[in-house]
Design a protein around this motif. Structure first.
Motif, PDB file in Angstrom:
ATOM      1  N   SER A  79      -7.073   9.351  -0.364  1.00 50.42           N
ATOM      2  CA  SER A  79      -7.709   8.079  -0.732  1.00 50.42           C
ATOM      3  C   SER A  79      -6.668   7.063  -1.149  1.00 50.42           C
ATOM      4  O   SER A  79      -5.606   7.425  -1.658  1.00 50.42           O
ATOM      5  CB  SER A  79      -8.684   8.294  -1.888  1.00 50.42           C
ATOM      6  N   ALA A  80      -6.994   5.797  -0.959  1.00 49.09           N
ATOM      7  CA  ALA A  80      -6.130   4.683  -1.367  1.00 49.09           C
ATOM      8  C   ALA A  80      -4.678   4.937  -0.969  1.00 49.09           C
ATOM      9  O   ALA A  80      -3.795   5.013  -1.819  1.00 49.09           O
ATOM     10  CB  ALA A  80      -6.244   4.443  -2.865  1.00 49.09           C
ATOM     11  N   PRO A  81      -4.418   5.056   0.334  1.00 50.96           N
ATOM     12  CA  PRO A  81      -3.048   5.361   0.772  1.00 50.96           C
ATOM     13  C   PRO A  81      -2.071   4.237   0.437  1.00 50.96           C
ATOM     14  O   PRO A  81      -2.463   3.076   0.309  1.00 50.96           O
ATOM     15  CB  PRO A  81      -3.188   5.517   2.279  1.00 50.96           C
ATOM     16  N   PHE A  82      -0.825   4.608   0.305  1.00 49.38           N
ATOM     17  CA  PHE A  82       0.252   3.638   0.111  1.00 49.38           C
ATOM     18  C   PHE A  82       0.304   2.769   1.354  1.00 49.38           C
ATOM     19  O   PHE A  82       0.178   3.261   2.475  1.00 49.38           O
ATOM     20  CB  PHE A  82       1.575   4.391  -0.078  1.00 49.38           C
ATOM     21  N   THR A  83       0.474   1.472   1.176  1.00 50.54           N
ATOM     22  CA  THR A  83       0.551   0.556   2.313  1.00 50.54           C
ATOM     23  C   THR A  83       1.780  -0.336   2.177  1.00 50.54           C
ATOM     24  O   THR A  83       2.368  -0.445   1.103  1.00 50.54           O
ATOM     25  CB  THR A  83      -0.703  -0.341   2.411  1.00 50.54           C
ATOM     26  N   VAL A  84       2.137  -0.972   3.293  1.00 51.51           N
ATOM     27  CA  VAL A  84       3.203  -1.968   3.308  1.00 51.51           C
ATOM     28  C   VAL A  84       2.656  -3.224   3.973  1.00 51.51           C
ATOM     29  O   VAL A  84       1.580  -3.212   4.572  1.00 51.51           O
ATOM     30  CB  VAL A  84       4.468  -1.473   4.048  1.00 51.51           C
TER      31      VAL A  84
END
Length: 148
Positions: A79-84
């Protein structure tokens, strides 16, 4: 020269594959097999809610003896993955991938998924950049910079 995530996406494309949290793990694996990819994004409408990877499958389904047809992606996804964002550099993304042991990172801006970058994309970019540097140095040493 610093390469940005925007440049990576412009070169490779913005395509990504997604499933819903209510889809079965089997359905997610089918998409991954069909497109020969290591992960799918999990979306609720246009909103990114998670990521489901081969690693998730191996650790959360296979090792626990679960049946992929009976388990929902939403129960096992990260859940709520790290993003760029497109403004991040290849060096920044590579450092994050190395530190956090990620192989896939969604590119998100203004709550909209713009694509995904992988460790393979980062390595390819770094190798290309190094090859350009080597050619530039070879021309410089040979004294034929004007030939570029």
């Amino acid at each position: 020269m610093t390469i940005s995530v925007k440049q990576i996406l412009d070169q490779k494309g913005h395509a990504f594959y997604a499933v819903r949290p209510t889809d079965s793990v089997f359905d997610a694996l089918s998409v991954m097999a069909q497109f020969d990819i290591g992960c799918v994004l999990v979306t609720d409408g246009d909103r990114l809610v998670g990521i489901f990877t081969e690693r998730d499958y191996a650790r959360k389904v296979v090792l626990k003896g679960l049946m992929s047809r009976n388990v929902k992606v939403g129960d096992l996804m990260t859940s709520a993955p790290f993003t760029v964002t497109r403004g991040h550099t290849v060096d920044e993304v590579m450092e994050t991938m190395t530190e956090k042991r990620f192989r896939h990172i969604p590119v998100v801006e203004n709550n909209k998924v713009l694509g995904i970058v992988t460790i393979g994309d980062m390595v390819k970019s770094i190798v290309s950049q190094q090859e350009r540097t080597i050619k530039h140095l070879e021309h410089y040493i040979a004294g034929d910079l004007a030939a570029e």
